[in-house]
Write a protein that holds these residues in place. Structure first.
Motif, mmCIF file in Angstrom:
data_model
loop_
_atom_site.group_PDB
_atom_site.id
_atom_site.type_symbol
_atom_site.label_atom_id
_atom_site.label_comp_id
_atom_site.label_asym_id
_atom_site.label_seq_id
_atom_site.Cartn_x
_atom_site.Cartn_y
_atom_site.Cartn_z
ATOM 1 N N ARG A 1 11.541 8.964 -41.471
ATOM 2 C CA ARG A 1 12.263 7.701 -41.221
ATOM 3 C C ARG A 1 13.716 7.800 -41.676
ATOM 4 O O ARG A 1 14.593 7.170 -41.110
ATOM 5 C CB ARG A 1 11.581 6.546 -41.929
ATOM 6 N N GLY A 2 13.974 8.579 -42.710
ATOM 7 C CA GLY A 2 15.320 8.695 -43.247
ATOM 8 C C GLY A 2 16.203 9.683 -42.511
ATOM 9 O O GLY A 2 17.390 9.795 -42.810
ATOM 10 N N TYR A 3 15.654 10.396 -41.524
ATOM 11 C CA TYR A 3 16.442 11.404 -40.805
ATOM 12 C C TYR A 3 17.422 10.726 -39.854
ATOM 13 O O TYR A 3 17.061 9.810 -39.113
ATOM 14 C CB TYR A 3 15.525 12.353 -40.028
ATOM 15 N N ASP A 4 18.666 11.174 -39.846
ATOM 16 C CA ASP A 4 19.701 10.649 -38.956
ATOM 17 C C ASP A 4 19.608 11.373 -37.615
ATOM 18 O O ASP A 4 20.151 12.464 -37.449
ATOM 19 C CB ASP A 4 21.079 10.845 -39.592
ATOM 20 N N ALA A 5 18.910 10.773 -36.656
ATOM 21 C CA ALA A 5 18.679 11.401 -35.357
ATOM 22 C C ALA A 5 19.954 11.584 -34.544
ATOM 23 O O ALA A 5 19.961 12.344 -33.574
ATOM 24 C CB ALA A 5 17.662 10.591 -34.560
ATOM 25 N N SER A 6 21.045 10.943 -34.949
ATOM 26 C CA SER A 6 22.302 11.152 -34.230
ATOM 27 C C SER A 6 22.799 12.595 -34.412
ATOM 28 O O SER A 6 23.576 13.091 -33.605
ATOM 29 C CB SER A 6 23.368 10.158 -34.686
ATOM 30 N N LEU A 7 22.313 13.267 -35.456
ATOM 31 C CA LEU A 7 22.709 14.661 -35.697
ATOM 32 C C LEU A 7 22.140 15.611 -34.651
ATOM 33 O O LEU A 7 22.647 16.714 -34.476
ATOM 34 C CB LEU A 7 22.257 15.106 -37.086
ATOM 35 N N THR A 8 21.076 15.192 -33.971
ATOM 36 C CA THR A 8 20.436 16.043 -32.954
ATOM 37 C C THR A 8 20.317 15.301 -31.627
ATOM 38 O O THR A 8 19.391 15.551 -30.847
ATOM 39 C CB THR A 8 19.040 16.503 -33.433
ATOM 40 N N CYS A 9 21.250 14.382 -31.370
ATOM 41 C CA CYS A 9 21.275 13.619 -30.111
ATOM 42 C C CYS A 9 19.955 12.907 -29.855
ATOM 43 O O CYS A 9 19.515 12.790 -28.714
ATOM 44 C CB CYS A 9 21.622 14.524 -28.940
ATOM 45 N N GLY A 10 19.291 12.458 -30.903
ATOM 46 C CA GLY A 10 18.046 11.711 -30.774
ATOM 47 C C GLY A 10 16.795 12.560 -30.777
ATOM 48 O O GLY A 10 15.690 12.032 -30.845
ATOM 49 N N PHE A 11 16.935 13.871 -30.692
ATOM 50 C CA PHE A 11 15.758 14.736 -30.658
ATOM 51 C C PHE A 11 15.095 14.771 -32.026
ATOM 52 O O PHE A 11 15.774 14.833 -33.045
ATOM 53 C CB PHE A 11 16.133 16.155 -30.231
ATOM 54 N N ARG A 12 13.764 14.735 -32.050
ATOM 55 C CA ARG A 12 13.014 14.724 -33.303
ATOM 56 C C ARG A 12 11.917 15.785 -33.256
ATOM 57 O O ARG A 12 11.266 15.965 -32.223
ATOM 58 C CB ARG A 12 12.361 13.357 -33.527
ATOM 59 N N SER A 13 11.715 16.461 -34.359
ATOM 60 C CA SER A 13 10.658 17.468 -34.484
ATOM 61 C C SER A 13 10.505 17.821 -35.955
ATOM 62 O O SER A 13 11.241 17.320 -36.804
ATOM 63 C CB SER A 13 11.009 18.732 -33.689
ATOM 64 N N VAL A 14 9.565 18.696 -36.244
ATOM 65 C CA VAL A 14 9.434 19.294 -37.569
ATOM 66 C C VAL A 14 9.606 20.794 -37.363
ATOM 67 O O VAL A 14 8.839 21.410 -36.616
ATOM 68 C CB VAL A 14 8.066 18.998 -38.219
ATOM 69 N N SER A 15 10.633 21.371 -37.964
ATOM 70 C CA SER A 15 10.864 22.814 -37.861
ATOM 71 C C SER A 15 10.360 23.489 -39.125
ATOM 72 O O SER A 15 10.759 23.123 -40.230
ATOM 73 C CB SER A 15 12.354 23.123 -37.681
ATOM 74 N N VAL A 16 9.485 24.463 -38.938
ATOM 75 C CA VAL A 16 8.912 25.198 -40.057
ATOM 76 C C VAL A 16 9.383 26.639 -39.957
ATOM 77 O O VAL A 16 9.121 27.316 -38.958
ATOM 78 C CB VAL A 16 7.361 25.166 -40.019
ATOM 79 N N ASN A 17 10.108 27.097 -40.954
ATOM 80 C CA ASN A 17 10.472 28.511 -41.031
ATOM 81 C C ASN A 17 9.435 29.180 -41.907
ATOM 82 O O ASN A 17 9.135 28.691 -42.997
ATOM 83 C CB ASN A 17 11.880 28.682 -41.595
ATOM 84 N N LEU A 18 8.875 30.260 -41.400
ATOM 85 C CA LEU A 18 7.763 30.892 -42.102
ATOM 86 C C LEU A 18 7.780 32.407 -41.958
ATOM 87 O O LEU A 18 8.457 32.948 -41.092
ATOM 88 C CB LEU A 18 6.433 30.326 -41.599
ATOM 89 N N ARG A 19 7.034 33.039 -42.846
ATOM 90 C CA ARG A 19 6.794 34.484 -42.796
ATOM 91 C C ARG A 19 5.297 34.711 -42.703
ATOM 92 O O ARG A 19 4.516 33.974 -43.311
ATOM 93 C CB ARG A 19 7.305 35.183 -44.056
ATOM 94 N N VAL A 20 4.906 35.730 -41.962
ATOM 95 C CA VAL A 20 3.511 36.156 -41.943
ATOM 96 C C VAL A 20 3.396 37.242 -43.004
ATOM 97 O O VAL A 20 4.060 38.280 -42.916
ATOM 98 C CB VAL A 20 3.092 36.681 -40.558
ATOM 99 N N ALA A 21 2.595 36.994 -44.029
ATOM 100 C CA ALA A 21 2.516 37.897 -45.183
ATOM 101 C C ALA A 21 1.145 38.557 -45.287
ATOM 102 O O ALA A 21 0.671 38.843 -46.383
ATOM 103 C CB ALA A 21 2.835 37.124 -46.460
ATOM 104 N N SER A 22 0.535 38.827 -44.153
ATOM 105 C CA SER A 22 -0.777 39.469 -44.147
ATOM 106 C C SER A 22 -0.646 40.961 -44.467
ATOM 107 O O SER A 22 0.460 41.519 -44.431
ATOM 108 C CB SER A 22 -1.440 39.312 -42.776
ATOM 109 N N ASP A 23 -1.759 41.602 -44.768
ATOM 110 C CA ASP A 23 -1.750 43.045 -45.000
ATOM 111 C C ASP A 23 -1.223 43.786 -43.775
ATOM 112 O O ASP A 23 -0.448 44.734 -43.903
ATOM 113 C CB ASP A 23 -3.158 43.551 -45.349
ATOM 114 N N LEU A 24 -1.633 43.353 -42.592
ATOM 115 C CA LEU A 24 -1.185 44.002 -41.360
ATOM 116 C C LEU A 24 0.330 43.857 -41.186
ATOM 117 O O LEU A 24 1.020 44.823 -40.847
ATOM 118 C CB LEU A 24 -1.915 43.412 -40.151
ATOM 119 N N ALA A 25 0.851 42.659 -41.431
ATOM 120 C CA ALA A 25 2.298 42.448 -41.334
ATOM 121 C C ALA A 25 3.033 43.352 -42.321
ATOM 122 O O ALA A 25 4.070 43.933 -41.996
ATOM 123 C CB ALA A 25 2.641 40.980 -41.593
ATOM 124 N N HIS A 26 2.484 43.480 -43.525
ATOM 125 C CA HIS A 26 3.088 44.359 -44.532
ATOM 126 C C HIS A 26 3.065 45.822 -44.064
ATOM 127 O O HIS A 26 4.063 46.534 -44.194
ATOM 128 C CB HIS A 26 2.377 44.201 -45.873
#
Length: 146
Positions: A82-107
């Motif tokens: 609710r507190g996000y200023d949507a004018s910063l993204t021209c009204g577009f809304r989402s949740v952006s998750v930056n992540l790493r895959v830290a599995s044994d295979l990825a390692h």
């Protein structure tokens, strides 16, 4: 149900919207304009979008990501707050998750330090995302020098 078109033209009614890698031109622009040349801060070159028919499903996905022992959540940008200023993204809304895959295979493959972006968005916003709306956002972003 309602359908959203991905950048590749296939219809989506909740699910994955396949994205291309961030272009070299845009990655360079962002590194210079936003991060003052610090390319280590550029963590959205590899990205995908997931579209959800309900906010409960979106929240459940976020919870599963946080609980997965093979996933390291690096950053969350909640543009649905609710507190996000949507004018910063021209009204577009989402949740952006930056992540790493830290599995044994990825390692073993040496990719466990690679950060990617997963954009979680409600179907109601995905339905309004188009090439034209994205072009307007790019003009807005360029005007702001981002």
């Amino acid at each position: 149900g309602s359908k959203a078109a991905s950048s590749h033209g296939e219809a989506v009614s909740g699910g994955v919207v396949w994205q291309a890698l961030k272009s070299l031109q845009r990655a360079t622009e962002k590194a210079i304009r936003v991060y003052r040349g610090d390319v280590s801060r550029l963590i959205d070159i590899c990205r995908e979008s997931l579209v959800f028919e309900s906010l409960d499903d979106l929240a459940s996905c976020l919870e599963h990501l946080r609980e997965d022992p093979d996933i390291v959540v690096v950053r969350v940008k909640n543009r649905l707050s609710r507190g996000y200023d949507a004018s910063l993204t021209c009204g577009f809304r989402s949740v952006s998750v930056n992540l790493r895959v830290a599995s044994d295979l990825a390692h073993r493959f040496g990719v466990d330090t690679h950060v990617c972006e997963l954009q979680l968005m409600p179907l109601s916003f995905a339905l309004h995302k188009s090439r034209d709306s994205h072009a307007r956002y790019i003009s807005f972003r360029d005007f702001r020098g981002e």
